[in-house]
Scaffold this motif. Structure first.
Motif, PDB file in Angstrom:
ATOM      1  N   VAL A  65      49.116 -17.293 101.432  1.00 29.50           N
ATOM      2  CA  VAL A  65      49.045 -16.526 102.680  1.00 29.50           C
ATOM      3  C   VAL A  65      50.180 -15.505 102.772  1.00 29.50           C
ATOM      4  O   VAL A  65      51.254 -15.693 102.209  1.00 29.50           O
ATOM      5  CB  VAL A  65      49.112 -17.454 103.932  1.00 29.50           C
ATOM      6  CG1 VAL A  65      47.898 -18.351 104.024  1.00 29.50           C
ATOM      7  CG2 VAL A  65      50.389 -18.284 103.942  1.00 29.50           C
ATOM      8  N   LEU A  66      49.895 -14.414 103.468  1.00 34.37           N
ATOM      9  CA  LEU A  66      50.923 -13.425 103.789  1.00 34.37           C
ATOM     10  C   LEU A  66      51.015 -13.412 105.314  1.00 34.37           C
ATOM     11  O   LEU A  66      50.048 -13.078 105.993  1.00 34.37           O
ATOM     12  CB  LEU A  66      50.530 -12.053 103.245  1.00 34.37           C
ATOM     13  CG  LEU A  66      50.455 -11.972 101.712  1.00 34.37           C
ATOM     14  CD1 LEU A  66      49.810 -10.671 101.260  1.00 34.37           C
ATOM     15  CD2 LEU A  66      51.847 -12.121 101.089  1.00 34.37           C
ATOM     16  N   ILE A  67      52.183 -13.803 105.831  1.00 32.02           N
ATOM     17  CA  ILE A  67      52.337 -13.993 107.273  1.00 32.02           C
ATOM     18  C   ILE A  67      52.978 -12.758 107.907  1.00 32.02           C
ATOM     19  O   ILE A  67      53.992 -12.266 107.416  1.00 32.02           O
ATOM     20  CB  ILE A  67      53.222 -15.233 107.568  1.00 32.02           C
ATOM     21  CG1 ILE A  67      52.707 -16.464 106.802  1.00 32.02           C
ATOM     22  CG2 ILE A  67      53.294 -15.518 109.069  1.00 32.02           C
ATOM     23  CD1 ILE A  67      53.708 -17.606 106.724  1.00 32.02           C
ATOM     24  N   THR A  68      52.390 -12.299 108.986  1.00 35.20           N
ATOM     25  CA  THR A  68      52.955 -11.185 109.743  1.00 35.20           C
ATOM     26  C   THR A  68      53.067 -11.611 111.204  1.00 35.20           C
ATOM     27  O   THR A  68      52.160 -12.255 111.728  1.00 35.20           O
ATOM     28  CB  THR A  68      52.061  -9.929 109.609  1.00 35.20           C
ATOM     29  OG1 THR A  68      52.033  -9.549 108.228  1.00 35.20           O
ATOM     30  CG2 THR A  68      52.601  -8.763 110.432  1.00 35.20           C
ATOM     31  N   GLY A  69      54.198 -11.275 111.827  1.00 34.17           N
ATOM     32  CA  GLY A  69      54.375 -11.622 113.238  1.00 34.17           C
ATOM     33  C   GLY A  69      55.719 -12.276 113.494  1.00 34.17           C
ATOM     34  O   GLY A  69      56.695 -11.972 112.818  1.00 34.17           O
ATOM     35  N   THR A  70      55.739 -13.199 114.466  1.00 32.23           N
ATOM     36  CA  THR A  70      57.002 -13.800 114.900  1.00 32.23           C
ATOM     37  C   THR A  70      57.137 -15.220 114.371  1.00 32.23           C
ATOM     38  O   THR A  70      56.192 -16.013 114.473  1.00 32.23           O
ATOM     39  CB  THR A  70      57.033 -13.843 116.449  1.00 32.23           C
ATOM     40  OG1 THR A  70      56.740 -12.534 116.938  1.00 32.23           O
ATOM     41  CG2 THR A  70      58.395 -14.283 116.960  1.00 32.23           C
ATOM     42  N   ILE A  71      58.295 -15.531 113.819  1.00 26.37           N
ATOM     43  CA  ILE A  71      58.591 -16.916 113.428  1.00 26.37           C
ATOM     44  C   ILE A  71      60.015 -17.252 113.888  1.00 26.37           C
ATOM     45  O   ILE A  71      60.788 -16.350 114.220  1.00 26.37           O
ATOM     46  CB  ILE A  71      58.437 -17.156 111.902  1.00 26.37           C
ATOM     47  CG1 ILE A  71      59.464 -16.343 111.098  1.00 26.37           C
ATOM     48  CG2 ILE A  71      57.024 -16.802 111.421  1.00 26.37           C
ATOM     49  CD1 ILE A  71      59.439 -16.632 109.594  1.00 26.37           C
ATOM     50  N   TYR A  72      60.336 -18.545 113.936  1.00 23.34           N
ATOM     51  CA  TYR A  72      61.653 -18.981 114.423  1.00 23.34           C
ATOM     52  C   TYR A  72      62.335 -19.841 113.364  1.00 23.34           C
ATOM     53  O   TYR A  72      61.714 -20.748 112.804  1.00 23.34           O
ATOM     54  CB  TYR A  72      61.482 -19.822 115.702  1.00 23.34           C
ATOM     55  CG  TYR A  72      60.945 -19.050 116.869  1.00 23.34           C
ATOM     56  CD1 TYR A  72      59.583 -18.728 116.936  1.00 23.34           C
ATOM     57  CD2 TYR A  72      61.773 -18.625 117.897  1.00 23.34           C
ATOM     58  CE1 TYR A  72      59.079 -17.998 118.008  1.00 23.34           C
ATOM     59  CE2 TYR A  72      61.279 -17.901 118.978  1.00 23.34           C
ATOM     60  CZ  TYR A  72      59.932 -17.589 119.022  1.00 23.34           C
ATOM     61  OH  TYR A  72      59.439 -16.870 120.070  1.00 23.34           O
ATOM     62  N   SER A  73      63.625 -19.566 113.112  1.00 24.59           N
ATOM     63  CA  SER A  73      64.349 -20.414 112.162  1.00 24.59           C
ATOM     64  C   SER A  73      64.957 -21.598 112.900  1.00 24.59           C
ATOM     65  O   SER A  73      65.465 -21.459 114.013  1.00 24.59           O
ATOM     66  CB  SER A  73      65.465 -19.628 111.471  1.00 24.59           C
ATOM     67  OG  SER A  73      66.558 -19.430 112.349  1.00 24.59           O
ATOM     68  N   VAL A  87      58.366 -10.942 110.898  1.00 26.09           N
ATOM     69  CA  VAL A  87      58.131 -10.872 109.455  1.00 26.09           C
ATOM     70  C   VAL A  87      56.899 -10.022 109.165  1.00 26.09           C
ATOM     71  O   VAL A  87      55.996  -9.898 110.001  1.00 26.09           O
ATOM     72  CB  VAL A  87      57.937 -12.280 108.828  1.00 26.09           C
ATOM     73  CG1 VAL A  87      59.217 -13.091 108.921  1.00 26.09           C
ATOM     74  CG2 VAL A  87      56.784 -13.038 109.477  1.00 26.09           C
ATOM     75  N   LYS A  88      56.918  -9.426 107.969  1.00 25.13           N
ATOM     76  CA  LYS A  88      55.750  -8.655 107.544  1.00 25.13           C
ATOM     77  C   LYS A  88      55.372  -9.114 106.140  1.00 25.13           C
ATOM     78  O   LYS A  88      56.179  -9.062 105.225  1.00 25.13           O
ATOM     79  CB  LYS A  88      56.085  -7.157 107.553  1.00 25.13           C
ATOM     80  CG  LYS A  88      54.911  -6.314 107.118  1.00 25.13           C
ATOM     81  CD  LYS A  88      54.875  -4.955 107.784  1.00 25.13           C
ATOM     82  CE  LYS A  88      53.659  -4.120 107.374  1.00 25.13           C
ATOM     83  NZ  LYS A  88      52.558  -4.784 106.693  1.00 25.13           N
ATOM     84  N   ASP A  89      54.151  -9.598 105.994  1.00 21.57           N
ATOM     85  CA  ASP A  89      53.647 -10.088 104.701  1.00 21.57           C
ATOM     86  C   ASP A  89      54.590 -11.087 104.042  1.00 21.57           C
ATOM     87  O   ASP A  89      54.911 -10.979 102.857  1.00 21.57           O
ATOM     88  CB  ASP A  89      53.386  -8.905 103.752  1.00 21.57           C
ATOM     89  CG  ASP A  89      52.297  -7.993 104.279  1.00 21.57           C
ATOM     90  OD1 ASP A  89      51.423  -8.494 105.025  1.00 21.57           O
ATOM     91  OD2 ASP A  89      52.318  -6.790 103.970  1.00 21.57           O
ATOM     92  N   PHE A  90      55.028 -12.038 104.817  1.00 23.26           N
ATOM     93  CA  PHE A  90      55.900 -13.093 104.302  1.00 23.26           C
ATOM     94  C   PHE A  90      55.045 -14.068 103.474  1.00 23.26           C
ATOM     95  O   PHE A  90      54.112 -14.674 103.986  1.00 23.26           O
ATOM     96  CB  PHE A  90      56.563 -13.807 105.488  1.00 23.26           C
ATOM     97  CG  PHE A  90      57.559 -14.863 105.089  1.00 23.26           C
ATOM     98  CD1 PHE A  90      58.910 -14.571 105.046  1.00 23.26           C
ATOM     99  CD2 PHE A  90      57.136 -16.145 104.746  1.00 23.26           C
ATOM    100  CE1 PHE A  90      59.832 -15.537 104.673  1.00 23.26           C
ATOM    101  CE2 PHE A  90      58.051 -17.113 104.374  1.00 23.26           C
ATOM    102  CZ  PHE A  90      59.408 -16.810 104.330  1.00 23.26           C
ATOM    103  N   PRO A  91      55.370 -14.220 102.165  1.00 18.96           N
ATOM    104  CA  PRO A  91      54.488 -15.009 101.292  1.00 18.96           C
ATOM    105  C   PRO A  91      54.736 -16.515 101.374  1.00 18.96           C
ATOM    106  O   PRO A  91      55.878 -16.966 101.388  1.00 18.96           O
ATOM    107  CB  PRO A  91      54.831 -14.495  99.890  1.00 18.96           C
ATOM    108  CG  PRO A  91      56.245 -14.027  99.998  1.00 18.96           C
ATOM    109  CD  PRO A  91      56.485 -13.602 101.433  1.00 18.96           C
ATOM    110  N   ALA A  92      53.661 -17.292 101.435  1.00 12.07           N
ATOM    111  CA  ALA A  92      53.767 -18.753 101.448  1.00 12.07           C
ATOM    112  C   ALA A  92      52.458 -19.347 100.929  1.00 12.07           C
ATOM    113  O   ALA A  92      51.473 -18.624 100.745  1.00 12.07           O
ATOM    114  CB  ALA A  92      54.056 -19.247 102.862  1.00 12.07           C
ATOM    115  N   VAL A  93      52.481 -20.637 100.681  1.00 10.31           N
ATOM    116  CA  VAL A  93      51.283 -21.333 100.205  1.00 10.31           C
ATOM    117  C   VAL A  93      51.008 -22.485 101.166  1.00 10.31           C
ATOM    118  O   VAL A  93      51.951 -23.182 101.572  1.00 10.31           O
ATOM    119  CB  VAL A  93      51.508 -21.874  98.773  1.00 10.31           C
ATOM    120  CG1 VAL A  93      50.337 -22.745  98.328  1.00 10.31           C
ATOM    121  CG2 VAL A  93      51.714 -20.730  97.790  1.00 10.31           C
ATOM    122  N   VAL A  94      49.760 -22.662 101.559  1.00  7.58           N
ATOM    123  CA  VAL A  94      49.434 -23.777 102.453  1.00  7.58           C
ATOM    124  C   VAL A  94      49.656 -25.083 101.687  1.00  7.58           C
ATOM    125  O   VAL A  94      48.992 -25.346 100.679  1.00  7.58           O
ATOM    126  CB  VAL A  94      47.982 -23.685 102.966  1.00  7.58           C
ATOM    127  CG1 VAL A  94      47.642 -24.902 103.822  1.00  7.58           C
ATOM    128  CG2 VAL A  94      47.790 -22.397 103.752  1.00  7.58           C
TER     129      VAL A  94
END
Ligand code: SF4
Lengths: 281, 175
Positions: B24-32, B157-164
């Protein structure tokens, strides 16, 4: 008698902290490149490609390879004919760590007390392993250690009857249970013999060795290193633990005489970011 | 390898669509938030106190960055080991956290809480903090400032890469 000032030591330590966080040693990079070429698992290959890209960005844009810039572990070889002037060695090293981690934009990851857990805010104190050697030399090696992989390390007090196969099984089991937590492909240091604390210390020191340093190790140790690597790479853990054949980039082993009743084995797991840097003063 | 573009916060439909192993490529708001922030959030909730920010529907990233160089929004910013958050996670999921990003296995209890609350857990590449920082376009400390690197940050974040890694049905990539 040769004199070395604390000021010189502090300056060297500071440079080492910064160098290690941004530049991975060439032999580590090379083994990652080779793994990327040979990886057949699609996702595994992609992850390895990302890790190589990560190393390029770290150097080019001066962003640390990993956000866990570690606890600063030093191996110092101090010539017995050296006289240290202008302060005390431990303070000089810690001052260098504080300066390096502050000025190098590195993360402060050390807490003052293991239970109260208040951050010391300058990444001190360091962990210093001092060894007296003949002569007038002063060699300092920094191996900053992240704790994702450190937490997966083990000391196993085997029985002499467990032998070669027992050691192999203990190390491979440790690698497999480390899995994704240790950011594979991992680099593995093993200490065999000595006693409880020495096998762990050898395992840590083994992480700083290059392949040719193993030439002085007993023949069985070189064979064992190869076999551990092969078996771990058949586990399927793969890069980032997401699958593939690249689980371990390398294994280094140190040995020492031990007691008639024992076979201590230390396994220090490190990630692909097996950072270290050395200087001679 | 299936690649999906997703927005954060994630909708229930998006979470439903994701399957273990998807890229997945994640775009939007995330919190650390990592160890120390989790402990504080957990203890506050146990005492019946309000949290200093709303966790309803959010995506949390287990991460504590290096300090940014002048001109950068953040320093190196890769995932930390998720398992250390396991003790606190079921409660936080029951209070609204919908998605998690980290690395490594989760406990059975976390997986059960994920199924119950319809959540997803994604893995980012551990040790790729320099590369991942390039997908973070803004970062602001919004809570627990005294925790330094462990403070809670709101990040775009814009197109933050991750794997489910674990989907909402409990399928796990590490098994
Ligand atoms: S295990 Fe290594 S690569 Fe992974 S987060 Fe820790 S220091 Fe970084």
């Amino acid at each position: 008698m040769r004199e070395i000032t604390c000021k010189k030591i502090t300056a060297a330590v500071k440079e080492l902290c910064i160098e290690a966080a941004y530049y991975l040693p060439e032999d580590m990079k090379e083994s990652l490149r080779r793994m990327e070429e040979n990886e057949e698992h699609a996702l595994g290959k992609k992850v390895l490609g990302d890790l190589l890209k990560n190393l390029e960005i770290a150097e080019k844009d001066m962003i640390p390879i990993c956000q866990d810039t570690g606890m600063a572990v030093f191996f110092i070889e101090l010539g017995q004919d050296v006289h240290i002037t202008g302060g005390d060695l431990e303070e000089a090293v810690n001052r260098g760590v504080a300066e390096g981690y502050n000025e190098g934009y590195l993360r402060k990851s050390v807490v003052k007390d293991p239970l109260e857990r208040e951050n010391t805010k300058d990444n001190t104190p360091a962990i210093i392993h001092l060894k007296m050697v003949p002569g007038e030399g002063f060699k300092i090696t920094l191996a900053p250690k992240g704790f994702g992989s450190e937490n997966m390390s083990r000391v196993i007090m085997l029985k002499p009857a467990d032998g070669y196969e027992g050691i192999k099984k203990a190390v491979v089991d440790t690698i497999i249970s480390a899995g994704a937590n240790a950011c594979p492909p991992m680099f593995v240091g093993v200490g065999i013999g000595g006693d409880f604390e020495l096998c762990a210390l050898m395992a840590k020191h083994a992480l700083t060795l290059e392949e040719q340093d193993m030439e002085h190790a007993p023949e069985y140790a070189r064979r064992l290193a190869e076999e551990i690597k092969e078996e771990a790479n058949r586990s399927g853990i793969g890069p980032a633990g997401l699958g593939g054949g690249s689980t371990v980039t390398g294994v280094r082993i140190e040995t020492y005489p031990t007691h008639i009743a024992g076979l201590p084995v230390g396994v220090n797991i490190c990630c692909h970011a097996n950072r270290h840097a050395s200087k001679e003063i | 390898m299936k690649t999906l573009n997703i927005n954060s916060p994630l909708t229930d439909e998006q979470i439903e669509e994701l399957s273990c192993g998807d890229y997945v490529l994640i775009t939007g708001t995330i919190y650390s938030a990592r160890d120390a922030a989790h402990k504080r959030m957990y203890e506050a909730l146990e005492k019946g106190e309000e949290l200093p920010f709303d966790i309803k529907g959010i995506t949390v990233y287990y991460m504590g960055p290096t300090p940014p160089r002048p001109g950068n929004v953040i320093g190196s910013a890769g995932p930390t080991t998720s398992g250390r958050m396991d003790k606190y996670t079921p409660l936080l999921l029951s209070r609204g956290i919908k998605a998690m990003i980290g690395k490594g296995k989760r406990s059975e209890k976390v997986t059960e809480a994920m199924i119950e609350n319809h959540c997803v857990y994604m893995a980012a590449v551990g040790g790729a903090g320099a590369l991942l920082s390039k997908s973070i376009t803004s970062s602001e400390v919004i809570a627990y400032d005294d925790l330094g690197t462990e403070a809670v940050r709101r990040m775009e974040v814009k197109d933050f890469p991750a794997v489910v890694a674990i989907d909402c049905r409990g399928n796990c990539i590490y098994k």
